[in-house]
Design a protein around this motif. Structure first.
Motif, PDB file in Angstrom:
ATOM      1  N   TRP A   7       9.301   8.055  12.264  1.00  0.00           N
ATOM      2  CA  TRP A   7      10.686   8.460  12.459  1.00  0.00           C
ATOM      3  C   TRP A   7      11.440   7.525  13.392  1.00  0.00           C
ATOM      4  CZ3 TRP A   7      12.099   9.225  17.422  1.00  0.00           C
ATOM      5  CH2 TRP A   7      11.107   9.598  18.351  1.00  0.00           C
ATOM      6  N   LEU A   8      10.725   6.769  14.237  1.00  0.00           N
ATOM      7  CA  LEU A   8      11.405   5.880  15.178  1.00  0.00           C
ATOM      8  C   LEU A   8      12.176   4.795  14.444  1.00  0.00           C
ATOM      9  CD1 LEU A   8      11.948   4.923  18.052  1.00  0.00           C
ATOM     10  CD2 LEU A   8       9.798   3.644  17.949  1.00  0.00           C
ATOM     11  N   ARG A   9      11.582   4.243  13.410  1.00  0.00           N
ATOM     12  CA  ARG A   9      12.258   3.198  12.647  1.00  0.00           C
ATOM     13  C   ARG A   9      13.562   3.719  12.052  1.00  0.00           C
ATOM     14  NH1 ARG A   9      13.019   1.790   7.497  1.00  0.00           N
ATOM     15  NH2 ARG A   9      11.935   3.650   6.804  1.00  0.00           N
ATOM     16  N   ALA A  10      13.501   4.919  11.453  1.00  0.00           N
ATOM     17  CA  ALA A  10      14.698   5.497  10.850  1.00  0.00           C
ATOM     18  C   ALA A  10      15.758   5.807  11.902  1.00  0.00           C
ATOM     19  CB  ALA A  10      14.323   6.773  10.081  1.00  0.00           C
ATOM     20  N   ALA A  11      15.329   6.300  13.065  1.00  0.00           N
ATOM     21  CA  ALA A  11      16.285   6.660  14.119  1.00  0.00           C
ATOM     22  C   ALA A  11      16.992   5.433  14.672  1.00  0.00           C
ATOM     23  CB  ALA A  11      15.555   7.404  15.237  1.00  0.00           C
ATOM     24  N   VAL A  12      16.232   4.393  14.981  1.00  0.00           N
ATOM     25  CA  VAL A  12      16.824   3.173  15.538  1.00  0.00           C
ATOM     26  C   VAL A  12      17.741   2.507  14.517  1.00  0.00           C
ATOM     27  CG1 VAL A  12      16.322   0.847  16.373  1.00  0.00           C
ATOM     28  CG2 VAL A  12      14.951   2.784  17.165  1.00  0.00           C
ATOM     29  N   LEU A  13      17.289   2.441  13.279  1.00  0.00           N
ATOM     30  CA  LEU A  13      18.108   1.825  12.233  1.00  0.00           C
ATOM     31  C   LEU A  13      19.395   2.607  12.018  1.00  0.00           C
ATOM     32  CD1 LEU A  13      18.373  -0.316  10.028  1.00  0.00           C
ATOM     33  CD2 LEU A  13      17.158   1.237   8.476  1.00  0.00           C
ATOM     34  N   GLY A  14      19.303   3.937  12.012  1.00  0.00           N
ATOM     35  CA  GLY A  14      20.489   4.754  11.797  1.00  0.00           C
ATOM     36  C   GLY A  14      21.513   4.602  12.908  1.00  0.00           C
ATOM     37  N   ALA A  15      21.059   4.711  14.159  1.00  0.00           N
ATOM     38  CA  ALA A  15      21.986   4.589  15.286  1.00  0.00           C
ATOM     39  C   ALA A  15      22.603   3.194  15.352  1.00  0.00           C
ATOM     40  CB  ALA A  15      21.256   4.906  16.588  1.00  0.00           C
ATOM     41  N   ALA A 179      23.172  -2.825  23.402  1.00  0.00           N
ATOM     42  CA  ALA A 179      22.171  -3.351  24.334  1.00  0.00           C
ATOM     43  C   ALA A 179      21.256  -2.234  24.815  1.00  0.00           C
ATOM     44  CB  ALA A 179      22.860  -4.034  25.515  1.00  0.00           C
ATOM     45  N   VAL A 180      21.851  -1.086  25.143  1.00  0.00           N
ATOM     46  CA  VAL A 180      21.051   0.062  25.584  1.00  0.00           C
ATOM     47  C   VAL A 180      20.143   0.539  24.455  1.00  0.00           C
ATOM     48  CG1 VAL A 180      21.148   2.469  26.336  1.00  0.00           C
ATOM     49  CG2 VAL A 180      22.736   0.790  27.298  1.00  0.00           C
ATOM     50  N   LEU A 181      20.707   0.660  23.255  1.00  0.00           N
ATOM     51  CA  LEU A 181      19.929   1.113  22.099  1.00  0.00           C
ATOM     52  C   LEU A 181      18.788   0.163  21.785  1.00  0.00           C
ATOM     53  CD1 LEU A 181      19.562   3.019  19.655  1.00  0.00           C
ATOM     54  CD2 LEU A 181      21.173   1.569  18.411  1.00  0.00           C
ATOM     55  N   GLY A 182      19.105  -1.130  21.802  1.00  0.00           N
ATOM     56  CA  GLY A 182      18.057  -2.113  21.526  1.00  0.00           C
ATOM     57  C   GLY A 182      16.955  -2.076  22.558  1.00  0.00           C
ATOM     58  N   ALA A 191       7.688  -3.034  22.722  1.00  0.00           N
ATOM     59  CA  ALA A 191       8.100  -4.441  22.674  1.00  0.00           C
ATOM     60  C   ALA A 191       8.903  -4.782  23.932  1.00  0.00           C
ATOM     61  CB  ALA A 191       8.948  -4.694  21.426  1.00  0.00           C
ATOM     62  N   PRO A 192       9.121  -6.078  24.205  1.00  0.00           N
ATOM     63  CA  PRO A 192       9.918  -6.477  25.368  1.00  0.00           C
ATOM     64  C   PRO A 192      11.340  -5.922  25.286  1.00  0.00           C
ATOM     65  CG  PRO A 192       8.681  -8.339  24.522  1.00  0.00           C
ATOM     66  CD  PRO A 192       8.524  -7.240  23.525  1.00  0.00           C
ATOM     67  N   VAL A 193      11.791  -5.283  26.348  1.00  0.00           N
ATOM     68  CA  VAL A 193      13.095  -4.631  26.360  1.00  0.00           C
ATOM     69  C   VAL A 193      14.234  -5.642  26.204  1.00  0.00           C
ATOM     70  CG1 VAL A 193      14.703  -3.276  27.760  1.00  0.00           C
ATOM     71  CG2 VAL A 193      12.274  -2.685  27.727  1.00  0.00           C
ATOM     72  N   LEU A 194      14.171  -6.742  26.947  1.00  0.00           N
ATOM     73  CA  LEU A 194      15.245  -7.733  26.903  1.00  0.00           C
ATOM     74  C   LEU A 194      15.385  -8.339  25.513  1.00  0.00           C
ATOM     75  CD1 LEU A 194      17.402  -9.324  28.389  1.00  0.00           C
ATOM     76  CD2 LEU A 194      15.649 -10.993  29.047  1.00  0.00           C
ATOM     77  N   THR A 195      14.260  -8.628  24.887  1.00  0.00           N
ATOM     78  CA  THR A 195      14.292  -9.211  23.543  1.00  0.00           C
ATOM     79  C   THR A 195      14.965  -8.265  22.560  1.00  0.00           C
ATOM     80  OG1 THR A 195      12.257 -10.451  23.948  1.00  0.00           O
ATOM     81  CG2 THR A 195      12.887 -10.115  21.655  1.00  0.00           C
ATOM     82  N   GLY A 196      14.594  -6.989  22.626  1.00  0.00           N
ATOM     83  CA  GLY A 196      15.200  -6.010  21.740  1.00  0.00           C
ATOM     84  C   GLY A 196      16.693  -5.862  21.970  1.00  0.00           C
ATOM     85  N   ALA A 197      17.105  -5.849  23.226  1.00  0.00           N
ATOM     86  CA  ALA A 197      18.520  -5.695  23.563  1.00  0.00           C
ATOM     87  C   ALA A 197      19.333  -6.894  23.083  1.00  0.00           C
ATOM     88  CB  ALA A 197      18.680  -5.509  25.066  1.00  0.00           C
ATOM     89  N   VAL A 198      18.835  -8.087  23.329  1.00  0.00           N
ATOM     90  CA  VAL A 198      19.561  -9.301  22.936  1.00  0.00           C
ATOM     91  C   VAL A 198      19.662  -9.409  21.426  1.00  0.00           C
ATOM     92  CG1 VAL A 198      19.461 -11.822  22.907  1.00  0.00           C
ATOM     93  CG2 VAL A 198      18.980 -10.574  25.024  1.00  0.00           C
TER      94      VAL A 198
END
Length: 223
Positions: A7-15, A179-182, A191-198
């Motif tokens: 469900w995490l993939r669907a939630a992140v993709l949706g938001a 940035a917060v969502l990523g 995963a690394p937080v900064l990489t996801g945010a950027v």
């Protein structure tokens, strides 16, 4: 952690899609010179259409994956029934390839086969696990809800921001939210937080810039 992947993939993709697509749509309409009511109507229409599209897309996608997995399981069940020794040899080879010596791999394969042959082949040969598999309805609902939540952010900003600053404030707010969502998505997935945010912020900025340019280029007011 693993049990959340489905469900995490669907939630992140949706938001993420809700934020980016609605903010981009609103910015594009605003850049074309439309008034606040038209901007809000376009954004609301984008929210509803996007949420339904996300739900339908996730349902079809996950259903197709589930159908394929069920077909693989049915085929594996028949193979275990018709040629159990061949399947035992296959399972042994899998464990040998993962680093066990021949004798130990055979013992492990035999023991797991005695306990639950289908479960062993399903997990180690087919790579199917209930802990990482999303369910179609769950994925559809999560995608639609998180899309709507993400889309609400630029709509609220469009409703309260000064008329002459709607585009700028929506862009800044959306980039911050992305940035917060990523970062949260990356943290939840390990995963690394900064990489996801950027990563998320970059593509969001690119999408908003493209729609702003399109709106300004055509410059046609919807009012």
């Amino acid at each position: 952690m693993v049990h959340r992947i489905g469900w995490l993939r669907a939630a992140v993709l949706g938001a993420n899609d809700g934020l980016v697509s609605t903010a981009s749509l609103v910015i594009g309409v605003a850049a074309a010179g439309s008034a606040r009511p038209e901007i809000l109507i376009a954004g609301l229409a984008g929210l509803v259409a996007g949420a339904m599209s996300m739900a339908a897309g996730e349902y079809v996608s996950v259903s197709s994956q589930t159908d394929a997995e069920r077909a693989d399981i049915r085929r594996e069940t028949m193979e275990l029934k018709d040629a159990p020794e061949v399947e035992l040899d296959e399972l042994t080879r899998i464990y040998v390839e993962r680093g066990l010596d021949e004798g130990l791999a055979r013992q492990v394969a035999t023991r797991l086969t005695q306990m639950d042959a289908l479960a062993a082949h399903r997990r180690d040969e087919l790579g199917i696990s209930d802990t990482v598999t999303a369910h179609p309805i769950q994925a559809a609902i999560v995608s639609a809800l998180t899309f709507a939540v993400g889309a609400v952010v630029p709509l609220i900003v469009a409703a309260v921001a000064p008329s002459g600053q709607i585009t700028t404030i929506i862009a800044g707010t959306t980039l911050f939210a992305l940035a917060v969502l990523g970062g949260l998505g990356a943290s939840a997935g390990g995963a690394p937080v900064l990489t996801g945010a950027v990563r998320v912020t970059f593509w969001g900025a690119l999408a908003m810039a493209a729609t702003a340019a399109a709106g300004a280029l055509f410059g046609v007011s919807l009012s």
